[in-house]
Write an enzyme that holds these catalytic residues in place. Structure first.
Site, short mmCIF file in Angstrom:
data_model
loop_
_atom_site.label_atom_id
_atom_site.label_comp_id
_atom_site.label_asym_id
_atom_site.label_seq_id
_atom_site.Cartn_x
_atom_site.Cartn_y
_atom_site.Cartn_z
N ASN A 157 0.93 -1.05 -0.04
CA ASN A 157 0.04 -0.08 -0.15
C ASN A 157 0.78 1.32 -0.10
O ASN A 157 1.57 1.67 0.92
CB ASN A 157 -0.93 -0.12 1.34
CG ASN A 157 -1.77 1.22 1.29
OD1 ASN A 157 -1.79 2.05 0.44
ND2 ASN A 157 -2.29 1.53 2.51
N GLU A 217 -6.98 4.31 7.78
CA GLU A 217 -6.74 5.60 7.49
C GLU A 217 -8.09 6.23 6.96
O GLU A 217 -8.68 7.19 6.87
CB GLU A 217 -5.64 5.87 6.83
CG GLU A 217 -4.52 5.84 7.60
CD GLU A 217 -3.01 5.33 6.79
OE1 GLU A 217 -3.03 5.47 5.46
OE2 GLU A 217 -2.06 4.64 7.33
C1 PEP Z 1 -0.72 -0.10 5.69
O1 PEP Z 1 -0.59 0.82 5.17
O2 PEP Z 1 -1.73 -0.77 5.58
C2 PEP Z 1 0.33 -0.49 6.78
C3 PEP Z 1 0.23 -1.64 7.52
O3 PEP Z 1 1.34 0.40 7.11
P1 PEP Z 1 2.89 0.25 7.58
O4 PEP Z 1 3.31 -1.22 7.08
O5 PEP Z 1 3.62 1.33 7.39
O6 PEP Z 1 2.35 -0.13 9.22
#
Ligand code: PEP
Length: 252
Positions: A10, A97
């Site tokens: 992502n 988010e």
């Molecule tokens: C995400 O964006 O779903 C995520 C898990 O971010 P990170 O790996 O940076 O914690």
């Protein structure tokens, strides 16, 4: 039947179109030969079409980070499942988010999942509790509510992927413990079995997300309920994303 792991990156609101093209170019040759793991990159919307063109004919999959629930109309700024159909295979829905910064409700997320499936897109439905909910012992109740509302109108799980992402672990450098995540994911699988049957639950792929790195990912992949990762920060560097995919492949 063993479940094929998925490692999905992502990219969130990072990379311009030229940067996205450059990043995928670096990853492509290393990712292409690893065929036992689904590799999915989810860049910002504007990069989807250029990456679709660049990845045409490869087995690297493309995903969107969001989608709206309606096909077309007066929804300024939104992107519809009709527009994404044929461009991406996957779409992340209900990311924390989206839920917490943009106020998306359980009900809207359920409608998005239904709309995505209706247009041949595979939702990666995200569930996860906040720190306060976790500390209040409400993890199971929260993920259950999110699961039930997210799948409220879904009859078959064949094209659905689930991601358990504790909100307090996302982007914090403080991942869940593999055992803790495995326990929540096992509970999710049990809930799925009750509604969709044991075979559907057994076939369902459930990803862990939250501060995944090449240092901690093998311990997550060693857990029986964990079928891959939804990765933010570590997906923005070719080296670390490729390392994660290789680690997932080592479990197959
Ligand atoms: C995400 O964006 O779903 C995520 C898990 O971010 P990170 O790996 O940076 O914690």
């Amino acid at each position: 039947m063993p479940r094929t792991p998925i490692v999905a990156g992502n990219w969130k609101m990072h990379t311009t179109v030229p940067e996205a093209l450059a990043l995928v170019e670096v990853m492509r040759s290393a990712l292409e030969p690893i065929t036992t793991v689904e590799r999915v990159v989810c860049p910002p919307f504007v990069a989807l079409w250029p990456l679709h063109e660049r990845l045409r004919g490869t087995s690297i999959r493309l995903g969107a980070q969001n989608v709206y629930s309606e096909e077309k109309g007066a929804y300024t700024g939104e992107i519809s499942p009709l527009m994404l159909a044929g461009v991406v295979d996957y779409v992340i829905i209900g990311h924390s988010e989206r839920r917490h910064l943009f106020g998306e409700s359980d009900e809207l997320i359920g409608r998005k999942v239904r709309a995505a499936l209706a247009h041949g897109l595979q939702p990666i439905l995200c569930v996860g509790e906040t720190l306060a909910e976790n500390e209040a012992g409400a993890t199971e109740a929260v993920v259950r509510r999110q699961l039930e509302s997210g799948l409220a109108e879904v009859e078959s799980l064949e094209h659905v992927v689930l991601a358990y992402e504790p909100v307090w672990a996302i982007g914090t450098g403080r991942p869940a413990t593999p055992e803790g995540a495995n326990a929540v994911m096992g509970r999710l699988r049990e809930l799925i079995a009750v509604r969709y049957g044991a075979a559907a639950a057994e076939a369902m792929r459930i990803l862990y997300g939250g501060s995944v790195t090449p240092e901690n990912f093998p311990s997550f992949m060693a857990m029986p309920e964990i079928d891959g990762g939804l990765v933010g920060g570590a997906s923005l560097k070719a080296d670390s994303f490729v390392a994660l995919v290789r680690q997932a492949a080592a479990t197959t």
